[in-house]
Design a protein around this motif. Structure first.
Motif, PDB file in Angstrom:
ATOM      1  N   ILE A   1       1.134  -1.396  -0.037  1.00 43.34           N
ATOM      2  CA  ILE A   1      -0.168  -0.308  -0.068  1.00 43.34           C
ATOM      3  C   ILE A   1       0.757   0.935  -0.550  1.00 43.34           C
ATOM      4  O   ILE A   1       1.777   1.313   0.683  1.00 43.34           O
ATOM      5  N   ASP A   2       0.203   2.618  -1.235  1.00 45.82           N
ATOM      6  CA  ASP A   2       1.393   3.415  -0.822  1.00 45.82           C
ATOM      7  C   ASP A   2       0.357   3.969   0.237  1.00 45.82           C
ATOM      8  O   ASP A   2      -0.716   4.656   0.061  1.00 45.82           O
ATOM      9  N   GLY A   3       1.198   4.414   0.925  1.00 44.66           N
ATOM     10  CA  GLY A   3       0.293   5.092   2.874  1.00 44.66           C
ATOM     11  C   GLY A   3      -0.253   6.138   2.230  1.00 44.66           C
ATOM     12  O   GLY A   3      -1.255   6.637   2.585  1.00 44.66           O
ATOM     13  N   CYS A   4       0.872   7.250   1.575  1.00 45.84           N
ATOM     14  CA  CYS A   4       0.943   8.749   1.187  1.00 45.84           C
ATOM     15  C   CYS A   4      -0.606   8.690   0.132  1.00 45.84           C
ATOM     16  O   CYS A   4      -1.737   9.495   1.219  1.00 45.84           O
ATOM     17  N   SER A   5      -0.383   8.113  -0.557  1.00 46.63           N
ATOM     18  CA  SER A   5      -2.002   8.161  -1.294  1.00 46.63           C
ATOM     19  C   SER A   5      -3.177   7.687  -0.154  1.00 46.63           C
ATOM     20  O   SER A   5      -4.329   8.049  -0.656  1.00 46.63           O
ATOM     21  N   LEU A   6      -3.242   6.689   0.199  1.00 48.05           N
ATOM     22  CA  LEU A   6      -3.685   6.084   1.043  1.00 48.05           C
ATOM     23  C   LEU A   6      -4.267   7.011   2.414  1.00 48.05           C
ATOM     24  O   LEU A   6      -5.977   7.111   2.120  1.00 48.05           O
ATOM     25  N   TYR A   7      -3.563   7.641   2.819  1.00 46.15           N
ATOM     26  CA  TYR A   7      -4.541   8.719   4.008  1.00 46.15           C
ATOM     27  C   TYR A   7      -4.440   9.894   3.401  1.00 46.15           C
ATOM     28  O   TYR A   7      -5.716  10.335   3.802  1.00 46.15           O
ATOM     29  N   PHE A   8      -4.736  10.392   2.046  1.00 43.88           N
ATOM     30  CA  PHE A   8      -5.045  11.617   1.434  1.00 43.88           C
ATOM     31  C   PHE A   8      -6.381  10.702   1.179  1.00 43.88           C
ATOM     32  O   PHE A   8      -7.342  11.684   1.477  1.00 43.88           O
ATOM     33  N   ARG A   9      -6.407   9.561   0.097  1.00 43.60           N
ATOM     34  CA  ARG A   9      -7.447   9.356  -0.356  1.00 43.60           C
ATOM     35  C   ARG A   9      -8.736   9.209   1.046  1.00 43.60           C
ATOM     36  O   ARG A   9      -9.809   9.310   0.881  1.00 43.60           O
ATOM     37  N   LEU A  10      -8.550   8.072   2.046  1.00 45.49           N
ATOM     38  CA  LEU A  10      -9.339   8.544   3.088  1.00 45.49           C
ATOM     39  C   LEU A  10      -9.830   9.396   3.684  1.00 45.49           C
ATOM     40  O   LEU A  10     -10.975   9.870   3.918  1.00 45.49           O
ATOM     41  N   TYR A  11      -8.284  10.425   3.585  1.00 40.90           N
ATOM     42  CA  TYR A  11      -9.434  12.088   4.344  1.00 40.90           C
ATOM     43  C   TYR A  11     -10.414  12.441   3.233  1.00 40.90           C
ATOM     44  O   TYR A  11     -11.358  13.067   3.623  1.00 40.90           O
ATOM     45  N   PHE A  12      -9.987  12.831   2.016  1.00 37.08           N
ATOM     46  CA  PHE A  12     -10.442  13.487   0.878  1.00 37.08           C
ATOM     47  C   PHE A  12     -11.610  13.261   1.050  1.00 37.08           C
ATOM     48  O   PHE A  12     -12.931  13.775   0.556  1.00 37.08           O
ATOM     49  N   THR A  13     -11.766  11.796   0.439  1.00 35.32           N
ATOM     50  CA  THR A  13     -13.066  10.936  -0.064  1.00 35.32           C
ATOM     51  C   THR A  13     -14.954  10.831   0.741  1.00 35.32           C
ATOM     52  O   THR A  13     -15.703  10.179   0.729  1.00 35.32           O
ATOM     53  N   SER A  14     -14.268  11.046   2.696  1.00 34.63           N
ATOM     54  CA  SER A  14     -14.892  10.547   3.668  1.00 34.63           C
ATOM     55  C   SER A  14     -15.882  11.844   4.374  1.00 34.63           C
ATOM     56  O   SER A  14     -16.468  11.727   5.039  1.00 34.63           O
ATOM     57  N   GLY A  15     -15.723  13.098   3.818  1.00 37.06           N
ATOM     58  CA  GLY A  15     -16.490  14.219   3.852  1.00 37.06           C
ATOM     59  C   GLY A  15     -15.700  14.923   5.811  1.00 37.06           C
ATOM     60  O   GLY A  15     -16.106  15.995   5.979  1.00 37.06           O
ATOM     61  N   LEU A  16     -14.911  14.533   5.769  1.00 39.41           N
ATOM     62  CA  LEU A  16     -14.185  14.903   6.946  1.00 39.41           C
ATOM     63  C   LEU A  16     -13.771  16.601   6.986  1.00 39.41           C
ATOM     64  O   LEU A  16     -13.628  16.904   5.916  1.00 39.41           O
ATOM     65  N   ASP A  17     -13.629  17.729   7.623  1.00 32.02           N
ATOM     66  CA  ASP A  17     -13.631  18.292   8.430  1.00 32.02           C
ATOM     67  C   ASP A  17     -12.136  18.705   7.365  1.00 32.02           C
ATOM     68  O   ASP A  17     -10.903  17.919   7.581  1.00 32.02           O
ATOM     69  N   GLN A  18     -11.879  20.008   6.645  1.00 32.19           N
ATOM     70  CA  GLN A  18     -10.584  20.615   6.588  1.00 32.19           C
ATOM     71  C   GLN A  18     -10.550  22.040   6.946  1.00 32.19           C
ATOM     72  O   GLN A  18      -9.834  22.101   6.221  1.00 32.19           O
TER      73      GLN A  18
END
Length: 669
Positions: A29-46
């Motif tokens: 797993i590409d860790g950086c790609s994973l945490y970017f995608r999980l955060y940005f596709t989940s509707g979490l606050d930015q």
């Protein structure tokens, strides 16, 4: 790296993929790609600094889903910048883009900015779950592909370079990885996915030689290719016409170039034709540049990371290629880097003497929030770069100067600022980087506490895992401009209390796990979060101050890591929730008392009192404030004294805050 336009083209043409039921397999797993995608596709606050508690739960759910299907995950993280600096222009452009997006979010519009502590939260959750992780020295794409090639297992990422790497088990784009849709029963559980292979892709272009794909990537344009080379080629080449197909997105440049390349039998023949079309007078230089780019996609038979995952005790220098600047560095430091226990910032400073500071959502008319944490960063730079001489008086009086180039926001522009490296305030022979891991804990602890401006006795009543958040909050109150309001201090500490209670409620062996009053307090605080209808309107005063707090915590965590954890590492997922803190600030500013939200839960009330008393702990040089504090303590002030700690008494938040302002960092001001 990334090949420009390739992801949208390939993902828009489903004939390039096959369906896959992934189970009982290794997965790189590409860790950086994973945490970017999980955060940005989940509707979490930015916009309000991030909701790390919700993000941590999301990461746990992801890896629980993999485990339920017998999938063994191996996570690889990017490290620092490449020592060749060939991607420097791209990094500057991205940093400027994030400044612009953060500003857009601050105005209540849409943007995309990853909250500052996301990587640390991700790393900590993986550590708790026991998921194997390695951090590369620089960009991880090549190492990820090499590991998957060595193990003959698929890769999970969102990077278009993996449409070029020849992986027998294929590339699984995160967009088509349905981890929330686990199917099947018991041992037959699987995750539906779509797999891309180079062989299938090339079959659609007259069964072209797959060894031509690296040349395709380099000419089409990736992060290392000069844009003028790409544009010159496509302005001169005569590409085949691309027929329009209903329902399939078309990219005439990409598809036409692939059809053009398919006419060549070998990459050598195709490269000669490309050079002839470019017709450059500097043909030898251009050939060298293109050949180097092609080699970036040619995988070895074995992977160095496979050795690390099979034997984590291996020395880093035995399995990873190190840039010259890292060759003389001590083994303990390299081991901490590859395990992820030291951040990419350390690599950037050691290799390039450079640091890109991450954009946050703040008031763009004020100085960058990272200015609040400058003195912590100076200590980090001093420990890293003044090895062997940075702790002596002779070095302090030396004319030799050392600088780190920091890239940060000035209004809405990316600015380079040279920051002079300073040795730590504590002088000790073992504070050389070569022997830092051997220095006594009390020496390393003193370096950290002096940097934060906190005296050790202030922390006596605080749980060890909250020592660093207390130090950071005290430092934040002293170093921030403008000064945080009393209500914001109360809100930050209530947020820590909330996180601590939630953490204990989630721990089955904890006495509070089934405590109704604690559950009620958490529910009461949770209801104060900024609602989705309120989120377009941002209080920039609050956002800016909380960004300063996060910046202090961000580098405070890094300093603690570099010093070998003289303080317990704080549990970052439970320390900060932006939507909660913005909501708390609103009601506290409106006149509500902080204690009213903790009513009925003595443990919560005592924790809040202890934290507030500790944050009011005095700086190293404020002797007069210490004397005043002793007088107040005799009149019943709770906080640092053992007697008041046993009684658990709590004064009003207003009284405590008023006392704080009387004692606030007079010497630093």
């Amino acid at each position: 790296m990334g090949v420009h336009g390739l992801t949208s083209y390939v993902e828009g043409n489903q004939q390039f993929f096959t369906d896959l039921k992934l189970r009982n397999s290794h997965l790189v797993i590409d860790g950086c790609s994973l945490y970017f995608r999980l955060y940005f596709t989940s509707g979490l606050d930015q916009a309000r600094g991030g909701d790390y508690d919700a993000f941590a739960l999301l990461v746990r759910r992801f890896f629980t889903a993999l485990s339920s299907c017998g999938i063994s995950a191996f996570v690889v993280l990017d490290g620092g910048m490449d020592e060749s600096d060939k991607k420097f222009k791209t990094l500057r452009e991205r940093a400027q883009s994030k400044i612009n997006e953060a500003h857009t979010l601050s105005l209540g519009y849409h943007g995309s900015v990853l909250p500052l502590l996301t990587r640390e939260v991700f790393r900590q959750v993986l550590g708790e779950l026991g998921v194997p992780l390695v951090q590369c020295i620089s960009e991880a794409d090549f190492e990820i592909a090499s590991l998957a090639h060595h193990w003959s297992c698929p890769v999970l990422t969102s990077d278009s370079d993996f449409y070029i790497f020849d992986l027998c088990a294929g590339y699984l784009p995160m967009k088509f990885f349905e981890w929330e849709n686990v199917c099947g029963m018991a041992s037959q559980r699987y995750i539906p996915a779509r797999r891309f292979t180079v062989n299938r892709f090339c079959s659609h272009f007259n069964h072209m030689n797959k060894q031509l794909l690296p040349l395709f990537a380099v000419i089409t344009g990736n992060d290392y290719t000069q844009a003028k080379t790409t544009e010159m080629f496509f302005s001169r080449v005569d590409l085949p016409m691309v027929p329009r197909r209903r329902g399939s997105p078309s990219n005439p440049r990409i598809e036409g170039f692939l059809r053009w390349l398919s006419a060549f039998k070998s990459p050598v023949e195709a490269l000669e034709e490309v050079l002839a079309i470019l017709g450059s007078r500097q043909k030898a230089s251009l050939r060298k540049q293109l050949t180097a780019g092609i080699k970036d996609y040619q995988l070895p038979q074995t992977s160095s990371l496979a050795q690390f995952f099979s034997n984590p005790q291996l020395r880093t220098r035995d399995f990873l290629r190190l840039p010259a600047a890292l060759m003389p560095q001590p083994d303990w430091l390299l081991k901490q880097i590859t395990s992820g226990s030291l951040p990419p910032l350390v690599l950037d400073v050691l290799v390039l003497r450079r640091a890109f500071l991450i954009a946050q959502v703040e008031n763009s008319r004020l100085p960058s929030s990272h200015e609040a944490s400058l003195n912590i960063r100076k200590t980090i730079y001093g420990l890293l770069l003044q090895t062997g001489r940075g702790v002596s008086e002779q070095a302090r009086s030396s004319n030799a100067q050392c600088f780190v180039e920091e890239y940060d926001r000035l209004v809405l522009n990316l600015r380079r600022t040279p920051v002079e490296v300073q040795p730590p305030a504590v002088g000790h022979p073992q504070l050389s980087l070569n022997t830092l891991d051997q220095a006594a804990v009390n020496v390393r602890r003193e370096v950290l506490l002096r940097t934060m401006g906190v005296m050790d006795h202030v922390l006596q009543l605080v749980e060890p895992h909250l020592h660093l958040p207390v130090c950071v909050t005290h430092f934040w109150m002293c170093s921030s401009t403008p000064k945080p309001s009393p209500s914001l201090l109360q809100g930050v500490l209530l947020g820590v209390v909330y996180g601590e209670l939630c953490r204990r409620l989630a721990s089955p062996g904890d006495p509070l796990h089934t405590c109704p009053s604690t559950t009620l307090v958490c529910q009461r605080l949770d209801q104060l979060r900024s609602s989705s209808s309120q989120r377009r309107s941002i209080d920039l005063r609050v956002a800016h101050s909380l960004s300063q707090w996060q910046s202090c915590l961000w580098v405070g965590v890094y300093l603690n890591q570099l010093l070998g954890f003289p303080l317990h590492e704080p549990r970052c997922p439970w320390l900060f929730s932006g939507t909660l803190l913005h909501g708390l600030e609103s009601v506290l500013k409106g006149g509500h008392q902080a204690e009213s939200f903790l009513a009925g839960a003595p443990v919560a009330m005592q924790l809040y009192s202890t934290l507030l008393g500790a944050v009011q702990g005095f700086g190293l040089r404020d002797h007069s404030a210490v004397q005043r504090g002793r007088g107040r303590r005799q009149r019943g002030t709770p906080g640092r004294g053992r007697r008041s700690g046993r009684r658990g008494g709590v004064s009003s938040a207003g009284d405590l805050s008023n006392r704080f302002w009387q004692l606030n960092c007079e010497s630093d001001d």
